[in-house]
Write a protein that holds these residues in place. Structure first.
Motif, PDB file in Angstrom:
ATOM      1  N   VAL A 282       0.745  -1.357  -0.214  1.00  0.00           N
ATOM      2  CA  VAL A 282      -0.098   0.093   0.150  1.00  0.00           C
ATOM      3  C   VAL A 282       0.891   1.303  -0.101  1.00  0.00           C
ATOM      4  O   VAL A 282       1.781   1.281   0.626  1.00  0.00           O
ATOM      5  N   TYR A 283       0.425   2.102  -0.808  1.00  0.00           N
ATOM      6  CA  TYR A 283       1.107   3.565  -0.803  1.00  0.00           C
ATOM      7  C   TYR A 283       0.081   4.825  -0.898  1.00  0.00           C
ATOM      8  O   TYR A 283      -0.783   4.526  -1.445  1.00  0.00           O
ATOM      9  N   ASN A 284       0.566   5.921  -0.056  1.00  0.00           N
ATOM     10  CA  ASN A 284      -0.262   6.978  -0.386  1.00  0.00           C
ATOM     11  C   ASN A 284       0.501   7.914  -1.245  1.00  0.00           C
ATOM     12  O   ASN A 284       1.716   8.286  -1.260  1.00  0.00           O
ATOM     13  N   PRO A 285      -0.038   8.134  -2.629  1.00  0.00           N
ATOM     14  CA  PRO A 285       0.574   8.886  -3.875  1.00  0.00           C
ATOM     15  C   PRO A 285       1.256  10.201  -3.460  1.00  0.00           C
ATOM     16  O   PRO A 285       2.073  10.670  -3.851  1.00  0.00           O
ATOM     17  N   ALA A 286       0.685  11.094  -2.571  1.00  0.00           N
ATOM     18  CA  ALA A 286       0.850  12.468  -2.088  1.00  0.00           C
ATOM     19  C   ALA A 286       1.881  12.493  -0.999  1.00  0.00           C
ATOM     20  O   ALA A 286       2.872  13.196  -0.743  1.00  0.00           O
ATOM     21  N   ASN A 287       2.006  11.202  -0.410  1.00  0.00           N
ATOM     22  CA  ASN A 287       2.859  11.254   0.881  1.00  0.00           C
ATOM     23  C   ASN A 287       3.934  10.283   0.925  1.00  0.00           C
ATOM     24  O   ASN A 287       4.666   9.912   1.637  1.00  0.00           O
ATOM     25  N   LEU A 288       4.113   9.651  -0.393  1.00  0.00           N
ATOM     26  CA  LEU A 288       5.380   8.812  -0.654  1.00  0.00           C
ATOM     27  C   LEU A 288       6.700   9.399  -0.253  1.00  0.00           C
ATOM     28  O   LEU A 288       7.567   8.813   0.014  1.00  0.00           O
ATOM     29  N   LYS A 289       6.738  10.583  -0.589  1.00  0.00           N
ATOM     30  CA  LYS A 289       8.133  11.468  -0.209  1.00  0.00           C
ATOM     31  C   LYS A 289       8.434  11.455   1.333  1.00  0.00           C
ATOM     32  O   LYS A 289       9.502  11.544   1.593  1.00  0.00           O
ATOM     33  N   PHE A 290       7.229  11.038   2.072  1.00  0.00           N
ATOM     34  CA  PHE A 290       7.499  10.954   3.422  1.00  0.00           C
ATOM     35  C   PHE A 290       7.537   9.569   3.935  1.00  0.00           C
ATOM     36  O   PHE A 290       7.700   9.263   5.013  1.00  0.00           O
TER      37      PHE A 290
END
Length: 402
Positions: A282-290
């Motif tokens: 699972v990943y969050n597209p907008a928070n992958l940088k975090f």
């Protein structure tokens, strides 16, 4: 180890005294600056300036040191040098953090921190634990708005309970130091295991010849992520077997907390959410940088459609280690889109088009996962030991200090 019950049995009468009744002097250089001495800070690390930011978790953390002096600045500043075992206390932002001088260094006592010189009737070690136990008392005497502080005038009013018996002070301090040292030991082991894990992750996921140090199969080949990850797009109304969950950087797929539970704003009871299943990636597209990418260890659940969940054909643990590496995340971030930084996102189609190197052998894939999982288990065990022993220390402080 000294018996806790024996210590409780030998306890003599404790007395309520003013905190400073057994303090000969306070070393306090708050307000002093190099500029006022006609000097300046420089980079000689032998003379670290201690401020409140260095005092945390009962220890001095020199990695946060902002300034360093030299021998001349030290001689002009420190009329009294700090001694081994001496107790220091933060007086502002935050109030009440305590540490002891444990290394022979030329510390320059700087902003928002003071040191105590005790008389013959109070052991430094006992004072250290006494202040930890009475942290809430110190806070009650602090003043100010956002950044609370405590003055020497207020410290003179603080009253605490202590034993005047030096032998008892010594016994209590010895036991608590054993517990404190155990915490330090397991914290150190946790950090070292983390470093080993980082090293092995970098090495094991390299397609260089160095991998042959660990595996017989030297053949790695390039693959698209889409060859082993498939996006899951099923939706469902949450129910008792498929509960509504959150996805966070810290905990991955996790039950809804008050902080993240905004479902009372949803008017439609039949609203559908995206399904995620155990071992999905699972990943969050907008928070992958975090770092918002993880394996679903929770189980079957439903969450916001803003999240992306993948079915993996490879060993799920291996896949998680693969995609959580900094190198991989940095590679994916090259494809993030958006004009506002907070909303820049990596779309699933771009994620699936990424290319990486993988071992050709499923045996090696499983072996890598097994090694890293074993290390993760060791790290978790040591963290749990730190938490448990910290609780024991807290209970001892509450029990042994009347």
């Amino acid at each position: 180890m000294i018996s806790i019950w024996l210590l409780l049995l030998v306890t003599k009468v404790w007395e309520q005294r003013k905190l400073l009744s057994n303090i000969e002097s306070i070393i306090d250089y708050r307000g002093k600056t190099p500029k006022k001495l006609g000097l300046s800070w420089n980079g000689e690390r032998e003379y670290p300036a201690l401020s409140a930011v260095n005092v945390e978790n009962g220890k001095i953390n020199l990695s946060k040191t902002e300034h360093f002096g030299d021998a001349y600045l030290f001689s002009k500043w420190m009329k009294k040098a700090l001694k081994l075992g001496q107790v220091i206390l933060t007086t502002e932002a935050p109030v009440g953090n305590v540490a002891q001088i444990k290394e022979k260094k030329h510390y320059i006592l700087s902003q928002r921190v003071i040191a105590f010189e005790t008389d013959k009737n109070l052991l430094d070690d006992f004072l250290y634990f006494l202040l930890q136990r009475n942290n809430s008392t110190l806070l009650r005497y602090s003043t100010g708005g956002t950044a609370k502080g405590i003055s020497q005038k207020s410290l003179k009013q603080v009253k605490i309970n202590l034993t005047p018996n030096i032998s008892e002070q010594k016994q209590i301090s010895q036991l608590l130091n054993v517990v404190k040292n155990l915490i330090t030991l397991y914290e150190r082991k946790t950090r070292l295991l983390g470093k080993v894990r980082t090293f092995l992750t970098q090495r094991l996921f390299s397609n260089s010849s160095k991998v042959s140090l660990y595996f017989d199969n030297k053949n790695w080949s390039e693959h698209k992520i889409s060859e082993f990850l498939t996006e899951r797009n099923e939706k469902v109304v949450p129910n008792s077997s498929i509960p509504l969950v959150s996805f966070t950087v810290e905990k991955g797929v996790t039950p809804k907390s008050k902080r993240y539970n905004r479902e009372f704003l949803v008017k439609d009871d039949n609203k559908k959410y995206k399904i995620t299943k155990k071992d999905d990636i699972v990943y969050n597209p907008a928070n992958l940088k975090f770092g918002a990418i993880a394996r679903n260890k929770f189980g079957n659940a439903a969450f916001s459609p803003i999240y992306v969940t993948f079915i993996t054909k490879l060993n799920p643990a291996f896949t998680e280690f693969l995609v959580r590496r900094k190198n991989f995340i940095n590679l994916a971030l090259k494809y993030q889109e958006g004009t506002v930084y907070e909303r820049m996102a990596v779309k699933s189609k771009d994620f699936l088009n990424l290319k990486i190197y993988l071992p050709n052998s499923s045996r090696d894939i499983n072996h890598i996962a097994q090694i890293l999982q074993s290390l993760d288990t060791l790290v978790s065990l040591n963290k749990n030991k730190v938490s448990l022993i910290t609780l024991i220390k807290k209970e001892l402080l509450n029990t042994m200090f009347i």
